[in-house]
Structures are given as structure tokens and as C-alpha cells.
Design a protein around this motif. Sequence first.
Motif, mmCIF file in Angstrom:
data_model
loop_
_atom_site.group_PDB
_atom_site.id
_atom_site.type_symbol
_atom_site.label_atom_id
_atom_site.label_comp_id
_atom_site.label_asym_id
_atom_site.label_seq_id
_atom_site.Cartn_x
_atom_site.Cartn_y
_atom_site.Cartn_z
ATOM 1 N N ARG A 1 0.821 -1.218 0.000
ATOM 2 C CA ARG A 1 0.000 0.000 0.000
ATOM 3 C C ARG A 1 0.855 1.269 0.000
ATOM 4 O O ARG A 1 0.379 2.341 0.370
ATOM 5 C CB ARG A 1 -0.943 -0.010 1.210
ATOM 6 N N TRP A 2 2.100 1.138 -0.403
ATOM 7 C CA TRP A 2 3.029 2.272 -0.390
ATOM 8 C C TRP A 2 2.444 3.488 -1.100
ATOM 9 O O TRP A 2 2.472 4.606 -0.578
ATOM 10 C CB TRP A 2 4.347 1.873 -1.037
ATOM 11 N N ASP A 3 1.909 3.297 -2.296
ATOM 12 C CA ASP A 3 1.403 4.425 -3.080
ATOM 13 C C ASP A 3 0.205 5.086 -2.408
ATOM 14 O O ASP A 3 0.061 6.312 -2.440
ATOM 15 C CB ASP A 3 1.030 3.980 -4.497
ATOM 16 N N ASP A 4 -0.674 4.272 -1.792
ATOM 17 C CA ASP A 4 -1.818 4.843 -1.060
ATOM 18 C C ASP A 4 -1.337 5.718 0.099
ATOM 19 O O ASP A 4 -1.854 6.822 0.321
ATOM 20 C CB ASP A 4 -2.708 3.724 -0.494
ATOM 21 N N PHE A 5 -0.352 5.225 0.834
ATOM 22 C CA PHE A 5 0.189 6.006 1.946
ATOM 23 C C PHE A 5 0.806 7.310 1.443
ATOM 24 O O PHE A 5 0.660 8.363 2.069
ATOM 25 C CB PHE A 5 1.240 5.195 2.716
ATOM 26 N N THR A 6 1.506 7.233 0.305
ATOM 27 C CA THR A 6 2.141 8.434 -0.232
ATOM 28 C C THR A 6 1.103 9.479 -0.621
ATOM 29 O O THR A 6 1.264 10.670 -0.331
ATOM 30 C CB THR A 6 3.015 8.072 -1.456
ATOM 31 N N THR A 7 0.038 9.055 -1.269
ATOM 32 C CA THR A 7 -1.031 9.979 -1.657
ATOM 33 C C THR A 7 -1.639 10.646 -0.428
ATOM 34 O O THR A 7 -1.872 11.866 -0.415
ATOM 35 C CB THR A 7 -2.121 9.234 -2.443
ATOM 36 N N HIS A 8 -1.884 9.863 0.610
ATOM 37 C CA HIS A 8 -2.490 10.422 1.822
ATOM 38 C C HIS A 8 -1.494 11.268 2.612
ATOM 39 O O HIS A 8 -1.892 12.231 3.280
ATOM 40 C CB HIS A 8 -3.087 9.301 2.675
ATOM 41 N N LYS A 9 -0.218 10.938 2.530
ATOM 42 C CA LYS A 9 0.805 11.802 3.119
ATOM 43 C C LYS A 9 0.740 13.184 2.474
ATOM 44 O O LYS A 9 0.742 14.213 3.167
ATOM 45 C CB LYS A 9 2.192 11.199 2.911
ATOM 46 N N TYR A 10 0.677 13.219 1.145
ATOM 47 C CA TYR A 10 0.625 14.498 0.423
ATOM 48 C C TYR A 10 -0.610 15.301 0.838
ATOM 49 O O TYR A 10 -0.515 16.497 1.145
ATOM 50 C CB TYR A 10 0.610 14.242 -1.082
ATOM 51 N N GLU A 11 -1.761 14.654 0.872
ATOM 52 C CA GLU A 11 -2.997 15.352 1.248
ATOM 53 C C GLU A 11 -2.909 15.877 2.681
ATOM 54 O O GLU A 11 -3.334 17.001 2.970
ATOM 55 C CB GLU A 11 -4.193 14.400 1.112
ATOM 56 N N MET A 12 -2.352 15.078 3.569
ATOM 57 C CA MET A 12 -2.231 15.494 4.970
ATOM 58 C C MET A 12 -1.333 16.721 5.098
ATOM 59 O O MET A 12 -1.697 17.708 5.759
ATOM 60 C CB MET A 12 -1.668 14.350 5.807
ATOM 61 N N LEU A 13 -0.160 16.677 4.472
ATOM 62 C CA LEU A 13 0.763 17.802 4.569
ATOM 63 C C LEU A 13 0.159 19.063 3.963
ATOM 64 O O LEU A 13 0.275 20.155 4.520
ATOM 65 C CB LEU A 13 2.079 17.468 3.853
ATOM 66 N N LYS A 14 -0.487 18.898 2.819
ATOM 67 C CA LYS A 14 -1.012 20.058 2.098
ATOM 68 C C LYS A 14 -2.188 20.697 2.821
ATOM 69 O O LYS A 14 -2.321 21.922 2.845
ATOM 70 C CB LYS A 14 -1.425 19.654 0.677
ATOM 71 N N ARG A 15 -3.032 19.885 3.438
ATOM 72 C CA ARG A 15 -4.278 20.395 3.997
ATOM 73 C C ARG A 15 -4.219 20.697 5.500
ATOM 74 O O ARG A 15 -5.104 21.384 6.024
ATOM 75 C CB ARG A 15 -5.410 19.409 3.706
ATOM 76 N N THR A 16 -3.189 20.214 6.181
ATOM 77 C CA THR A 16 -3.177 20.409 7.638
ATOM 78 C C THR A 16 -1.947 21.161 8.141
ATOM 79 O O THR A 16 -1.823 21.372 9.351
ATOM 80 C CB THR A 16 -3.289 19.062 8.385
#
Length: 259
Positions: free
Chosen positions: A174-189
Amino acid sequence: MGQRAERGLRPWQVELLKLQAHLEAENLRMIVLFEGRDAAGKGGAIRRVTRFMNEKHYRVVALGRPTEEQRSQWYLQRYVAQFPAGGEIVLFDRSWYNRAMVERVFGFCSAKEYRDFLLGVTGFEKDLVRQGTVLLKLYYSVTREVQAARFERRRTDPLRQWKLSEIDLQAQDRWDDFTTHKYEMLKRTGTRAAPWLIVRSNDKERARLNTMKVILNAVDYKGRDRELDFTPDPEIVVPGIEEIALMEAERRNSGKFTG
């Protein structure tokens, strides 16, 4: 970590005791969040940070899955219950940001719960900081190859096998899923009041030292040793906004995130 490297941390561990004494004297509250993928080095960093600390004035909090009763409560309620009193540091080994990554990737929360969290958390943190809590948000970043090597060590080393969980076994897939959610987390929070700092943790020794420097720089405590270098290594500690820019450039160049 070798004995020489451990000894090399001592001067900053002495400074952490001074920081603790200052927080106690001034009745200040401090929270440090340790986030990142499994095997990113969060636990090892926490152990080095707290090794010589006064146990009366710090706590490490690592909450398990919520109970059914807790699931019926306001999401942040069980974390708020662990917040520091005056003069105390609380270090969260994973925090409310579980909802932004692990819970969403593995389907432990709904899409609405995820959206509601991202919408509400920034205001919550701004209020926390406005009312005097020192808040640090650290994200430990490893490469896929280093994570795989650390998982293999956990699998084969009897002293580390207890660390290997069912979720760990799925993390690489699930590496790619985690990376996508990492990006969203950093950008939005990430906000001015509560920005993210990325700690590059392929090299555990450098990550641990620089973690200490980041924590020590968060408060202007008394008695700081002016002979010591408190400047974080820019190769190890990267502002969240820079990580977002790097990830966006990577996506433009290769069509996807990788880190």
C-alpha cells in the motif's frame, strides 16, 4: 545505534533536561507529534529524546484502536484526555493524524470521517497554540527500500519480531496509497500556527540528533549551551511546504508520487 553515537547525543540530552526545567518553572505545556510510516524510526527517536528526562514531567502516549465507546465520541476526545498539564511534555507515538493516513488507507474510518477530520483539525490546532501549548508536528520519512529492509530485520531478528504487525506486512503493498495520503495530509493540515516538519530518517542516528535540535529550538529556555550547534541539518529536516513542492515536482516529472 553504537555506543559512540549514543554518547554523541549526550550534550543535547543535557539540554533537553534544561528545557524540561524551564517548562516546569514557567508552567508551560508542550506536545510533540511523531508521525510517519511503519519502521520510519519514530519509536527509536522517542526513546533517545526521553532517555534521561525527568519521568515526572513527560509522558509518551501511543493509543491503540478506539473502543466502541470511543468511536461514538468526538474523534479528538481520547487524544485531548492525554494532553499535558503545565510543566509537562507529551510525546505522541502516532497521534490524531492516524485518521489522515492509517485509518483512511486501511478503511478504518469512512470517507466522511476523513473529510471532517481534515476540515476541523487545523482550527483545533490553531486554538491549541493560541492558548499557549507548544505544538510540534514531525513526520518521519523513509524510502521504500529502507522500510523493506527494516521489515526484513524485524522478521528475522527474534528480538524485533514483536514489532512486526499485520499492518506492517501490508505497508509495502500500500506504499502508493500512503504516499497519496501523506501528500494530502501535509497540504491540507500544515498551517502557520502548526506547520509540519519532515525528518528524513533513512539514517537513524542523524534523524535522532536532529529531532532533539528541533525540539530544543521550539522554546527559548534558560541556560542554553551556546557552544553547541542547534541548527538542524537541512538534508535531514525539511519544512512541510518544501516537501509538498518536491512531491509536486516529482509528480509532474514522473506522473506519480514515490516518496
